[in-house]
Design an enzyme around this catalytic site. Structure first.
Site, short mmCIF file in Angstrom:
data_model
loop_
_atom_site.label_atom_id
_atom_site.label_comp_id
_atom_site.label_asym_id
_atom_site.label_seq_id
_atom_site.Cartn_x
_atom_site.Cartn_y
_atom_site.Cartn_z
CD GLU A 298 -2.66 -1.39 -0.07
OE1 GLU A 298 -2.87 -0.40 -0.82
OE2 GLU A 298 -3.04 -2.53 -0.36
N GLY A 299 1.96 1.21 -0.71
CA GLY A 299 2.89 2.34 -0.76
C GLY A 299 3.97 2.15 0.29
#
Length: 496
Positions: free
Chosen positions: A340-341
């Site tokens: 998620e990043g």
């Protein structure tokens, strides 16, 4: 169930501590629901949302490809328009959590792709519904769609989640929202997922801590340094008497309790941004949520992993043996720093996007909150020392922010080099604010009389530990920021 996000996150922590990988299945469905609820057509909502809510169907988010993760402008998955309004989706997606399984009757993949002829960059990305099984007009399931699992990844951790490579071979898909607006629609899922991943990091730190406390009270090795603390009836004392073991436990305890408070404060901003009575309140909550999201995701997952590693360390050699379960917490916690990043991206998002948004409105509001609360708490003897420590840390954060404004624009490398320590500095201040609030509440209850005095006295003791042992890190982070980028960028690439 339509309950507040604050309730959701409180329960989510328990799910993640109990079984992180299994808890990801409904978590991804929740993200798919949110994206369709905001951007789907009435027909799409009627078809997919009830089944996602009931758990009869599950959902995924399909962004990453073998050659592109962070830089989604490079994605190659194509969408070919069809005469009936659908699209044929062709391409390969990797690292798709819960991508293939038989836990639900259907899997609703939300897929980023570029419509034929669209710009070959991030502006050309659209979002599509691509179900595992085609849904008939009456809501029943039809033929298997052209999406197949090419492999299930062999991972370091979260073994209970089927992380898949998915091949789309002219799979039938339907556009969600407007063409070439897919990234904005998918960010609904991504931002919610980033908050959820912050919960995952904190939850692994918490469950590892709980196990380490039980072990430290039971395992006997060596003698207490002070003779009066020794157990005269035994040859050795429980290792919880040793200061270095207590250091690791206290660091985890001080992190876990403040991180939980920060997560719930972030969840409250989600609820306020949607349900507050005035537009001004909703806007203020949305500003604060945007600022806090990269800190919750980045700082909490870094520190949650650190807490899990320290909990494993308390077990000594036993912590390295699978039978005790501690190594699983470490392995599972590690992914939260990456997906998620990755946390470096969270730091860049904080410095590159969130600080300057709307003329710095969000960060100025945050400074005001911290400033007002520290000023008030300094007048209370029970919280004065903690408030003074937080005030110093907040001054470091404000000084670092000003330095970035003056030096980051002139030399973008300065901003890039400062991003990660800046995220850490804001994390120290955020958790310090949470400890100030908890200390204030416990102090008031102790003064007024409470049946749970020991709990609140322990809160104040842990707050003091945070002020004395963790808060001083803010100055080191500020000095790293002010060192600039020169030493980081000095070596030529071939010198590494």
């Amino acid at each position: 169930q339509g309950l507040p996000k604050v309730i959701n996150f409180a329960v989510e922590e328990m799910i993640c501590s109990a079984n992180l990988s299994f808890g990801m299945y409904p978590g991804l469905s929740n993200g798919a629901y949110n994206a369709l609820a905001l951007h789907g057509t009435p027909e799409q909502k009627a078809t997919y949302l009830p089944k996602l809510v009931s758990g009869t169907w599950s959902g995924t988010m399909c962004l990453t490809e073998p050659h592109c993760g962070t830089d989604l402008g490079l994605l190659k998955t194509k969408a070919e328009p069809q005469a009936d309004g659908s699209y044929k989706i062709t391409g390969t997606k990797i690292f798709i959590s819960a991508g293939e399984h038989d836990l639900s009757e259907n899997i609703i993949h939300l897929v980023l792709a570029k419509i034929t002829g669209a710009p070959d960059n991030v502006k050309g990305i659209s979002l599509f519904i691509v179900p595992k099984f085609i849904v008939n007009e009456d809501g029943s399931l039809g033929a298997r769609n052209g999406v197949m699992c090419g492999s299930i990844e062999e991972k370091m951790g979260i073994h209970g989640n089927s992380t898949c490579l998915l091949n789309y071979d002219e799979a039938t898909g339907w556009l969600v929202g407007e063409p070439e607006k897919g990234l904005a629609a998918m960010f609904i899922m991504m931002n919610a997922a980033r908050l959820g991943v912050g919960v995952q990091g904190m939850a692994q730190g918490e469950v590892a801590y709980q196990n380490a406390v039980a072990y430290a009270k039971d395992r006997r090795q060596g003698r207490a340094l002070v003779p009066t603390d020794r157990d005269a009836e035994a040859k050795a004392d429980p290792i919880i008497v040793h200061p270095d073991v207590r250091r690791m436990l206290m660091e985890a305890k001080a992190f876990n309790e403040a991180a939980r408070a920060l997560v719930l404060w972030g969840a409250l901003q989600v609820d306020l941004s949607r349900k507050a009575q005035s537009e001004e309140e909703r806007l203020a909550a949305d500003d604060l949520l945007g600022l806090l999201t990269p800190v919750i995701k980045g700082y909490l997952t870094d520190k949650g992993f650190e807490a899990a590693v320290n909990a494993q360390q308390i077990y000594g050699g036993h912590g390295y043996i699978r039978e005790w379960g501690m190594e699983q917490f470490v392995r599972d916690a590690r992914i939260a720093q990456i997906y998620e990043g990755a946390n470096g991206i969270q730091a860049l998002d904080l410095v590159g996007r969130k600080l300057g948004a709307n003329g710095g409105r969000a960060v100025q509001a945050f400074f005001k909150i911290v400033g007002e609360e520290t000023a008030a708490a300094k007048n209370d003897e029970a919280t004065a020392a903690l408030a003074s420590a937080l005030e110093r840390a907040n001054n470091d954060l404000q000084t670092a922010t000003l330095w970035l404004m003056q030096n980051g624009i002139a030399n973008p490398y300065n901003a890039g080099a400062a991003a990660y320590p800046y995220m850490n500095l804001m994390g120290v201040v955020c958790l310090g604010l949470m400890w100030l609030r908890m200390a204030k509440a416990s102090s008031a209850l102790l003064a007024g009389g409470t049946d749970n005095a020991a709990f609140h006295q322990n809160k104040l003791a842990t707050a003091r530990f945070y002020a004395e042992r963790i808060m001083p890190e803010s100055n080191a982070h500020r000095r790293k920021i002010e060192a600039g980028a020169d030493s980081i960028m000095a070596l030529p690439a071939d010198a590494f």
